[in-house]
Design an enzyme around this catalytic site. Structure first.
Site, PDB file in Angstrom:
ATOM      1  N   TYR A 194      31.883 -34.729  21.900  1.00  0.00           N
ATOM      2  CA  TYR A 194      32.611 -35.172  23.089  1.00  0.00           C
ATOM      3  C   TYR A 194      32.501 -34.155  24.227  1.00  0.00           C
ATOM      4  O   TYR A 194      32.547 -34.526  25.394  1.00  0.00           O
ATOM      5  CB  TYR A 194      34.104 -35.357  22.767  1.00  0.00           C
ATOM      6  CG  TYR A 194      34.480 -36.719  22.234  1.00  0.00           C
ATOM      7  CD1 TYR A 194      33.885 -37.231  21.086  1.00  0.00           C
ATOM      8  CD2 TYR A 194      35.451 -37.482  22.873  1.00  0.00           C
ATOM      9  CE1 TYR A 194      34.250 -38.473  20.596  1.00  0.00           C
ATOM     10  CE2 TYR A 194      35.818 -38.722  22.387  1.00  0.00           C
ATOM     11  CZ  TYR A 194      35.212 -39.207  21.239  1.00  0.00           C
ATOM     12  OH  TYR A 194      35.579 -40.436  20.763  1.00  0.00           O
ATOM     13  N   ASP A 251      29.663 -41.756   6.078  1.00  0.00           N
ATOM     14  CA  ASP A 251      29.252 -43.146   5.809  1.00  0.00           C
ATOM     15  C   ASP A 251      29.921 -43.664   4.540  1.00  0.00           C
ATOM     16  O   ASP A 251      30.425 -44.789   4.489  1.00  0.00           O
ATOM     17  CB  ASP A 251      27.714 -43.279   5.739  1.00  0.00           C
ATOM     18  CG  ASP A 251      27.041 -42.208   4.895  1.00  0.00           C
ATOM     19  OD1 ASP A 251      27.713 -41.244   4.475  1.00  0.00           O
ATOM     20  OD2 ASP A 251      25.823 -42.331   4.649  1.00  0.00           O
ATOM     21  N   ASP A 267      37.470 -40.208  15.477  1.00  0.00           N
ATOM     22  CA  ASP A 267      37.680 -41.344  16.381  1.00  0.00           C
ATOM     23  C   ASP A 267      37.347 -42.636  15.653  1.00  0.00           C
ATOM     24  O   ASP A 267      38.125 -43.603  15.676  1.00  0.00           O
ATOM     25  CB  ASP A 267      36.768 -41.175  17.609  1.00  0.00           C
ATOM     26  CG  ASP A 267      36.899 -42.340  18.571  1.00  0.00           C
ATOM     27  OD1 ASP A 267      38.037 -42.751  18.854  1.00  0.00           O
ATOM     28  OD2 ASP A 267      35.860 -42.841  19.036  1.00  0.00           O
ATOM     29  N   ASP A 269      40.120 -45.639  13.782  1.00  0.00           N
ATOM     30  CA  ASP A 269      40.203 -47.057  14.166  1.00  0.00           C
ATOM     31  C   ASP A 269      40.040 -47.934  12.927  1.00  0.00           C
ATOM     32  O   ASP A 269      40.741 -48.933  12.764  1.00  0.00           O
ATOM     33  CB  ASP A 269      39.097 -47.422  15.177  1.00  0.00           C
ATOM     34  CG  ASP A 269      39.596 -47.369  16.613  1.00  0.00           C
ATOM     35  OD1 ASP A 269      40.517 -46.564  16.889  1.00  0.00           O
ATOM     36  OD2 ASP A 269      39.089 -48.132  17.457  1.00  0.00           O
TER      37      ASP A 269
HETATM   38  C1  IPM Z   1      40.912 -42.389  21.258  1.00  0.00           C
HETATM   39  C2  IPM Z   1      40.092 -43.105  22.301  1.00  0.00           C
HETATM   40  C3  IPM Z   1      39.457 -42.071  23.214  1.00  0.00           C
HETATM   41  C4  IPM Z   1      38.542 -41.224  22.359  1.00  0.00           C
HETATM   42  C5  IPM Z   1      38.716 -42.660  24.405  1.00  0.00           C
HETATM   43  C6  IPM Z   1      39.601 -43.540  25.256  1.00  0.00           C
HETATM   44  C7  IPM Z   1      38.092 -41.576  25.245  1.00  0.00           C
HETATM   45  O1  IPM Z   1      39.152 -43.923  21.691  1.00  0.00           O
HETATM   46  O2  IPM Z   1      41.855 -41.665  21.624  1.00  0.00           O
HETATM   47  O3  IPM Z   1      40.629 -42.558  20.072  1.00  0.00           O
HETATM   48  O4  IPM Z   1      37.395 -41.599  22.104  1.00  0.00           O
HETATM   49  O5  IPM Z   1      38.975 -40.146  21.950  1.00  0.00           O
HETATM   50 MG    MG Z   2      39.337 -44.040  19.582  1.00  0.00          MG
END
Ligand code: IPM
Ligand code: MG
Length: 373
Positions: A144, A223, A247, A251
């Site tokens: 990042y 993975d 990240d 999710d």
């Molecule tokens: C998160 C989001 C952010 C990230 C984005 C909005 C930059 O996806 O906080 O997980 O990738 O860190």
């Molecule tokens: Mg995210």
């Protein structure tokens, strides 16, 4: 003794302002019951800030965050930027700069499941039920924040992933300490069969493990971890990982419980802390009053933990559970009889103030609804 806390409120984009409004409602209830005060000051961030000032993180916002006791963050992102790869200024830059400037190196994302929501999970009951994972994601380094480049013709680009021992060690210590308080198992998720940075994470983690002999440290390639999370999520206790893997897998993990709208997060540094729902700005729902405020409200509970208001945090969490158990939730969790963002926030705030008495209010609401239908 009454305590006064300065809270920077950064609503941001999409559903951010709506869900953060519910967090503030809940904090007002907390301040009445627990005799503390929260002084809210607003700051601009994200697309909202770009439209108003041209800058996704104006200096005043950064200053406000630095001088506050904690930051409440809504969401960031806007389709007008997502669909334009040539945009020079992007809302996300505001969030990334904020994380970096405030030194928020540890992003903590707890995943808890609720028995009453079992039917909402994409996983089978016996697989999801009882899952309880804490993800520690490194937040201010890695790919990042490495060097980025795109050539003038737009035919060649790169993003560099870099880590130093100094960046890895603090979050690994934090994750070990958390594991000690829980089931004493820490999993480092990496790609050490391919990446040098991952091999460094393993080396540093192994060394640190010697200081925590009661915690079992294991390693998993990312993975495989993506697969294991849905095959057998209960095998995980605490996870620690680098920025981008964190990240992605957070999710993935977030839907195990039934809705991404439930998952809170805390971003912690040595001097600052920020609390935000892990869902994004969900622009399709903006202004409709259908967004689930629970992720934002539970992020507020994490803020109360951070501020040392333990009793208030646990009251807040039990009021959220009460709302979930009674299906007093938004459309993502109750399609038959959905409540609005504001109704869910008010219900939780009411329960914080009146506990059992709120139950009778709830019965009335239920009766009221059913007579309308
Ligand atoms: C998160 C989001 C952010 C990230 C984005 C909005 C930059 O996806 O906080 O997980 O990738 O860190
Ligand atoms: Mg995210």
């Amino acid at each position: 003794m009454s305590k006064n806390f300065k809270i920077a409120v950064l609503p941001g984009d999409g559903i951010g302002p709506e869900v953060i409004g519910e967090s503030m409602k809940v904090l007002d209830a907390i301040s009445e019951v627990f005799h503390c005060t929260f002084e809210f000051k607003y700051g601009l961030v994200g697309a909202d800030a770009i439209f108003k000032t041209g800058n996704p993180l104006p200096d005043e916002t950064l200053e406000l965050c630095k001088e506050s006791d904690a930051v409440l963050f809504g969401a960031i992102g806007d389709p007008s930027f997502d669909n334009n790869p040539d945009a020079k200024v992007r809302p996300e830059q505001g969030l990334l700069k904020l994380r970096k400037e405030l030194g928020l190196f540890a992003n903590i994302r707890p995943l808890k499941t609720y028995a009453s929501l079992m039917d909402k999970s994409p996983l089978k009951h016996e697989i999801m039920n009882g899952t309880d994972i804490q993800i520690f994601r490194e937040l201010v380094s890695g790919i990042y924040f490495g060097e980025k480049y795109t050539d003038e013709e737009g035919q060649y680009a790169y993003d560099v992933c870099k880590y130093s021992r100094e960046e890895i060690a603090p979050i690994v210590h934090m994750a070990f300490k958390e594991a000690q308080k829980r089931r004493k198992r820490l999993t480092l998720i990496d790609k050490a069969n391919v990446l040098d940075t991952s091999r460094l994470w393993r080396k540093v983690s192994k060394e640190i493990a010697a200081e925590y002999p009661d915690v079992e440290l294991d390693f998993m390639f990312v993975d495989n971890a993506a697969m294991q999370l849905i095959l057998n999520p209960k095998q995980f206790d605490v996870i620690v990982t680098e920025n981008m893997f964190g990240d992605i897998i957070s999710d993935e993990a977030s839907v195990i419980g039934g809705s991404i709208g439930l998952l809170p997060s805390a971003s912690i540094g040595n001097e600052n802390a920020m609390f935000e729902p892990i869902h994004g700005s969900y622009p399709q729902a903006k202004g409709k009053g259908i967004a689930n405020p629970i992720a934002s409200i539970l992020s507020t509970a994490m803020m109360l933990d951070y501020l040392g208001l333990d009793e208030a945090a646990s009251k807040l969490r039990s009021s959220v559970e009460f709302a979930i158990d009674n299906k007093y939730v938004t459309i993502d969790l109750n399609a038959q009889q959905p409540y609005s963002t504001g109704e869910v926030g008010s219900f939780i705030a009411d329960h914080i103030k009146f506990s059992e008495k709120s139950y009778y209010n709830f019965e009335n609401v239920k009766i009221g609804k059913s007579t309308i239908v």
